[in-house]
Design an enzyme around this catalytic site. Structure first.
Site, PDB file in Angstrom:
ATOM      1  N   VAL A 118       0.841  -1.192   0.000  1.00  0.00           N
ATOM      2  CA  VAL A 118       0.000   0.000   0.000  1.00  0.00           C
ATOM      3  C   VAL A 118       0.878   1.246   0.000  1.00  0.00           C
ATOM      4  O   VAL A 118       1.836   1.338   0.768  1.00  0.00           O
ATOM      5  CB  VAL A 118      -0.912   0.010   1.244  1.00  0.00           C
ATOM      6  CG1 VAL A 118      -1.684   1.297   1.356  1.00  0.00           C
ATOM      7  CG2 VAL A 118      -1.861  -1.180   1.208  1.00  0.00           C
ATOM      8  N   CYS A 119       0.555   2.208  -0.854  1.00  0.00           N
ATOM      9  CA  CYS A 119       1.225   3.503  -0.870  1.00  0.00           C
ATOM     10  C   CYS A 119       0.299   4.497  -0.174  1.00  0.00           C
ATOM     11  O   CYS A 119      -0.695   4.945  -0.744  1.00  0.00           O
ATOM     12  CB  CYS A 119       1.506   3.943  -2.303  1.00  0.00           C
ATOM     13  SG  CYS A 119       2.321   5.542  -2.399  1.00  0.00           S
ATOM     14  N   LEU A 120       0.619   4.805   1.061  1.00  0.00           N
ATOM     15  CA  LEU A 120      -0.204   5.706   1.857  1.00  0.00           C
ATOM     16  C   LEU A 120       0.731   6.514   2.746  1.00  0.00           C
ATOM     17  O   LEU A 120       1.400   5.955   3.621  1.00  0.00           O
ATOM     18  CB  LEU A 120      -1.202   4.893   2.690  1.00  0.00           C
ATOM     19  CG  LEU A 120      -2.258   5.626   3.469  1.00  0.00           C
ATOM     20  CD1 LEU A 120      -3.142   6.471   2.547  1.00  0.00           C
ATOM     21  CD2 LEU A 120      -3.135   4.638   4.233  1.00  0.00           C
TER      22      LEU A 120
END
Length: 146
Positions: free
Chosen positions: A47-49
């Site tokens: 996840v890119c967060l």
């Protein structure tokens, strides 16, 4: 640790790895089943967060991750910071085609009846079994993403 997240009829299995320095260092979060999303790597589920990867604070906890951060990510993708370039490009070029692809992935990979079908990923001998995680608190319902 595995966590189950349900939005309406879709179910995603989420992998959570807590570093030794948690809560001072952020957890590693990833989807186990495939999801078509600009900010999720299709192959690894990473996840890119920003709030998890860069601006993590010890004031946050896993409740924030599952009740705020991930639902916001699913509802409001950010195609300008993609891990899945194809999904980001399609979202920006043809929103209806993007939404159709998201729907296809939900129908194929996020079916409630498949909740126990994904293979387990054990990272250590100390990790509790899946049965120890299952409780009413593990499943949360909410509105479906587009």
């Amino acid at each position: 640790m595995n966590y189950v997240r349900s939005l309406s009829w879709s179910v995603w299995r989420i992998r959570v790895e807590l570093p030794d320095a948690y809560p001072y260092k952020s957890p590693t979060i990833g989807f186990i089943n495939k999801i078509y999303h600009p900010n999720v790597d299709e192959m690894s589920g990473s996840v890119c967060l920003d709030v998890i990867n860069q601006t993590w604070s010890p004031m946050f906890d896993l409740v924030n991750v599952f009740e705020v951060f991930l639902p916001q990510l699913l509802l409001y993708p950010n195609p300008s910071d993609p891990l899945n370039g194809e999904a980001a490009a399609l979202m920006m070029r043809d929103r209806s085609a993007y939404e159709q692809r998201v729907k296809e992935y939900r129908e194929k990979y996020a079916k409630p009846e498949d909740i126990g079908a994904a293979p387990e990923e054990k990272s250590s001998d100390e990790e509790p079994s899946e049965d120890e995680y299952e409780s009413e608190d593990d499943e949360m319902a909410g509105p479906s993403d587009p």
